[in-house]
Design an enzyme around this catalytic site. Structure first.
Site, mmCIF file in Angstrom:
data_model
loop_
_atom_site.group_PDB
_atom_site.id
_atom_site.type_symbol
_atom_site.label_atom_id
_atom_site.label_comp_id
_atom_site.label_asym_id
_atom_site.label_seq_id
_atom_site.Cartn_x
_atom_site.Cartn_y
_atom_site.Cartn_z
ATOM 1 C CG ASP A 65 -0.808 0.629 8.404
ATOM 2 O OD1 ASP A 65 -1.661 1.092 8.290
ATOM 3 O OD2 ASP A 65 0.592 0.377 7.873
ATOM 4 C CE LYS B 289 0.905 1.272 4.349
ATOM 5 N NZ LYS B 289 1.068 2.560 4.864
HETATM 6 O O1 C5P Z 1 -0.704 -1.247 15.146
HETATM 7 P P1 C5P Z 1 0.894 -1.150 14.943
HETATM 8 O O2 C5P Z 1 1.458 -2.520 15.656
HETATM 9 O O3 C5P Z 1 1.137 -1.203 13.642
HETATM 10 O O4 C5P Z 1 1.528 0.427 15.629
HETATM 11 C C1 C5P Z 1 2.627 0.365 16.009
HETATM 12 C C2 C5P Z 1 3.125 1.443 16.690
HETATM 13 O O5 C5P Z 1 2.874 2.946 15.892
HETATM 14 C C3 C5P Z 1 1.834 1.280 17.966
HETATM 15 O O6 C5P Z 1 2.524 0.981 19.005
HETATM 16 C C4 C5P Z 1 2.328 3.075 18.290
HETATM 17 O O7 C5P Z 1 3.429 3.430 18.848
HETATM 18 C C5 C5P Z 1 2.235 3.653 16.835
HETATM 19 N N1 C5P Z 1 0.717 3.674 16.315
HETATM 20 C C6 C5P Z 1 0.881 4.788 16.251
HETATM 21 N N2 C5P Z 1 -1.069 5.701 15.622
HETATM 22 C C7 C5P Z 1 -2.022 4.800 14.865
HETATM 23 C C8 C5P Z 1 -0.872 3.752 14.566
HETATM 24 C C9 C5P Z 1 0.394 3.473 15.149
HETATM 25 O O8 C5P Z 1 0.420 5.874 17.333
HETATM 26 N N3 C5P Z 1 -2.444 5.427 14.302
#
Ligand code: C5P
Length: 311
Positions: free
Chosen positions: A137, A15
């Site tokens: 994501d 993406k």
């Molecule tokens: O959800 P994912 O594990 O991909 O996200 C990794 C990190 O990115 C989260 O722990 C958070 O610190 C940050 N994040 C965020 N806001 C989002 C997506 C991710 O702060 N909308």
């Protein structure tokens, strides 16, 4: 059943984020986003075969063990299909940790494939809940195509903006050139979100304005692309600002960042134009990809996810 089950294969797209606005920090530590996700024709391939246990074989550069989100996704679906095994074979082409959502796409592909293979019968709304638990994501990749992401980026509204590949009425697909520098940062996404400052915040109006223009049939322009993580990513990946400048100098185009980076991308008018741009910047370190907008998953794989309407 699994012994005689057909071999199932899915193409898991990368993406880009056409826009990525950060609206603010949430009480749960995540950030509230408005983002337009666009799936593109750079694919990993995931195949599932009958087996007694859950196993993962990776061809290419990606974690081989429990660190791979595909295994986590498999174990999540297995809660609804006890005592089932599967051999998952992942051909990895999307660079990892690159801002292209490859690991998330593979995880969504595993949810879809195993739901089918094990005949668990989870509907898309239930799959979306499981996807959300795997990463912000992941839910987008249950849709593919082009979609608006709100909340943590995990509340998905699929969009019908400029048609899918093969839709001759909708005009030519969007072409992109991607350049992925060899910069690495442990715990990248969290690191970059941590550096976001209040001056990077916006109110979602950039995304809404673009949605209105696209819905009115206007074409996407390079100046429409926006990523609020750019400043933080340039601070975290030190050579990134210089890399972007060099891309711009060599091609005479504006480039932007996808997700938390470090992949940079630009729009091209045609596939030939995209190939020309890729060769103009070929001396830079890293990998180049020429691709175009990928169709919604329900069109690409109607046999796996024949659900027509949003959950
Ligand atoms: O959800 P994912 O594990 O991909 O996200 C990794 C990190 O990115 C989260 O722990 C958070 O610190 C940050 N994040 C965020 N806001 C989002 C997506 C991710 O702060 N909308």
């Amino acid at each position: 059943m699994p012994k005689s089950a057909p071999q199932l294969t899915i193409r898991a797209p990368a993406k880009l984020n056409l826009t990525l606005e950060v609206l603010g920090r949430r009480p749960d530590g995540y950030h509230e986003l408005h983002t337009i996700f666009q799936a593109v024709t750079l694919y990993d391939v995931l195949e599932v075969l009958p087996a007694a246990e859950i196993e993962l074989v990776v061809e290419g550069e990606a974690p081989h063990g429990e660190g791979n989100l595909v295994l986590k996704a498999a174990r999540t679906v297995a809660r609804y299909a006890p005592a089932r095994g599967a051999r998952l074979h992942l051909q990895k082409r999307i660079p990892t940790g690159a801002g292209l959502g490859g690991g998330s796409s593979d995880a969504a592909a595993a949810l879809i494939l195993l739901n089918r293979h094990w005949e668990t019968g989870l509907v898309r709304r239930e799959l979306a809940e499981l996807a959300r638990s795997l990463g912000a994501d992941v839910p987008f990749f249950l849709w593919g195509g082009v979609a608006l992401g709100t909340g943590r980026g995990d509340e998905i509204r699929p969009l019908e903006l400029y048609g899918d590949e093969g839709d001759s009425d909708a005009g030519p697909p969007l072409h992109f050139v991607l350049s992925t520098p060899p910069f690495e940062l442990p715990d990248k996404t969290a690191q970059i979100f941590q550096r976001v400052r209040e001056e990077d915040y916006s109110d979602g109006s950039v995304t809404r304005a673009l949605l209105r223009r696209l819905a009115a049939g206007e074409r996407l322009r390079q100046e429409d692309l926006h990523n609020a993580l750019l400043g933080s990513a340039c601070a975290a990946f030190e050579p990134l600002a210089e890399y972007l400048e060099t891309l711009q100098d060599l091609s005479g185009r504006r480039w932007t960042l996808s997700g938390a980076g470090p992949t940079c991308f630009t729009l091209a008018a045609t596939q030939d134009d995209a190939i020309r741009i890729a060769s103009q910047v070929s001396a830079l370190p890293g990998r180049r990809f020429v691709c175009h907008a990928a169709p919604h998953l329900a069109l690409a794989h109607p046999e796996l996810l024949p659900l027509p309407s949003p959950a």
